[in-house]
Design an enzyme around this catalytic site. Structure first.
Site, mmCIF file in Angstrom:
data_model
loop_
_atom_site.group_PDB
_atom_site.id
_atom_site.type_symbol
_atom_site.label_atom_id
_atom_site.label_comp_id
_atom_site.label_asym_id
_atom_site.label_seq_id
_atom_site.Cartn_x
_atom_site.Cartn_y
_atom_site.Cartn_z
ATOM 1 N N CYS A 72 0.837 -1.207 0.000
ATOM 2 C CA CYS A 72 0.000 0.000 0.000
ATOM 3 C C CYS A 72 0.875 1.263 0.000
ATOM 4 O O CYS A 72 1.551 1.532 -0.968
ATOM 5 C CB CYS A 72 -0.972 -0.055 1.174
ATOM 6 S SG CYS A 72 -2.353 1.086 1.007
ATOM 7 N N HIS A 97 -3.676 -5.569 0.934
ATOM 8 C CA HIS A 97 -3.035 -5.813 2.231
ATOM 9 C C HIS A 97 -3.026 -7.292 2.614
ATOM 10 O O HIS A 97 -3.881 -7.723 3.397
ATOM 11 C CB HIS A 97 -3.788 -5.039 3.323
ATOM 12 C CG HIS A 97 -3.528 -3.571 3.310
ATOM 13 N ND1 HIS A 97 -2.442 -2.998 3.923
ATOM 14 C CD2 HIS A 97 -4.215 -2.552 2.748
ATOM 15 C CE1 HIS A 97 -2.461 -1.685 3.751
ATOM 16 N NE2 HIS A 97 -3.528 -1.385 3.039
ATOM 17 N N GLU A 121 -1.191 -8.694 4.712
ATOM 18 C CA GLU A 121 -0.932 -8.841 6.159
ATOM 19 C C GLU A 121 -2.227 -8.721 6.974
ATOM 20 O O GLU A 121 -2.250 -9.066 8.148
ATOM 21 C CB GLU A 121 0.105 -7.800 6.614
ATOM 22 C CG GLU A 121 -0.411 -6.396 6.915
ATOM 23 C CD GLU A 121 -0.707 -5.552 5.683
ATOM 24 O OE1 GLU A 121 -0.737 -6.100 4.568
ATOM 25 O OE2 GLU A 121 -0.942 -4.335 5.836
#
Lengths: 222, 80
Positions: A86, A200, A202
């Site tokens: 990002c 994302h 994660e």
């Protein structure tokens, strides 16, 4: 595996990134922007998401000059693995470690939702354990994820297998949330050691948040 | 010496903010509006001796940080 996670003022995904990599069995260290070097024996640098330096001027424009990012540049130029997620992707673009630039989303809105992605190339460390056309469903959260590169640059990306991920629907048909050229969600550099993506992974590594597709992706680095 | 750096999106690069403002002006009834482009202006106060030096300094700042030359272009105006 030792992961160094870069945090600038305004970064807000460093803990999620730490959680994700530790869950995968790595040892993560969060590195503050004023550090002039990376921890010894760093195997992977992750430039975490958020709003570094308040996104002032342009997303990532100011963070690229922080002391720690000079160490990251040197690490990348020596062939070290670097992943930008990002805002981290935006910083790597501003640094010229990845080609192209981000524009504001076509629809003007900040988009925050799960989105399907299609794996375009696995000829790299990051997605090497996945298969071409695999579909993952992970969160996106950005206002400036509208990827741009000129026609010659785009051709070069495809010629060198640098397009990693495209936005798609659940069936794998292209579905473009932000106006990115060719619905591109992630790329890598020519040497295939610097990776950037807007979504994302994660944030999708635990069944408690209903999604684990992100873990499938990050495992590539292990 | 004050210098204005005007930053524009390159021609052909989609300007979503310009599009939204264009639409709003249309709705307000302004006829004959062909296009709206939105840029930004950065005003620098420089301690330099000449206009040439100011222009050179501002150009270097623009190329190094103020402008992303992949998507943007710029011009420099000396404030007299």
């Amino acid at each position: 595996m030792n992961v160094a996670i870069i945090q600038s003022p305004g970064t807000n995904c460093e803990r999620d990134t730490e959680f994700a990599f530790n869950k995968l069995g790595c040892k993560s260290t969060i590195v503050w922007h004023s550090e002039t070097s990376l921890p010894a024996k760093t195997d992977l640098v992750v430039v975490a998401g958020g709003f570094s330096y308040g996104d002032y001027l342009r997303s990532g424009a100011i963070a690229q000059f922080s002391p720690v990012m000079q160490a990251v540049r040197a690490y990348a130029e020596k062939g070290g693995m670097v992943l930008g997620i990002c805002n981290g992707f935006q910083i790597l673009l501003e640094m010229g470690l990845l080609p192209g630039a981000m524009r504001r989303n076509q629809g003007l809105h900040f988009i925050s939702k799960y989105h399907h992605l299609k794996v375009v190339s696995t000829n790299n460390t990051f997605l090497g354990k996945m298969n071409v056309d695999d579909i993952v469903n992970i969160p996106i959260a950005h206002a400036e994820g509208n990827y741009y590169i000129d026609a010659a640059g785009l051709k070069s990306l495809y010629d060198n297998d640098q397009v990693l991920l495209q936005y798609c629907d659940a069936e794998g048909h292209i579905s473009n949330p932000n106006g990115s050229i060719d619905a591109i969600a992630g790329i890598c550099n020519k040497n295939k050691n610097v990776f950037g993506l807007m979504p994302h992974p994660e944030r999708a590594v635990d069944t408690k948040v209903l999604a684990t597709d992100g873990a499938k992706m990050l495992k590539g680095f292990l | 010496m004050k210098v204005k750096v005007n930053v524009y999106l390159k021609t052909g690069i989609l300007d979503p903010q310009g599009k939204a403002v264009h639409h709003a002006l249309d709705v307000l009834g302004f006829a004959g509006l062909k296009d709206v482009r939105i840029g930004k202006q950065i005003v620098l106060d420089l301690d330099v001796a000449s206009e040439e030096a100011a222009k050179a300094e501002a150009t270097e700042m623009a190329k190094k940080l103020l402008v992303n030359q992949v998507t943007e272009e710029f011009d420099i105006e000396i404030v007299r």
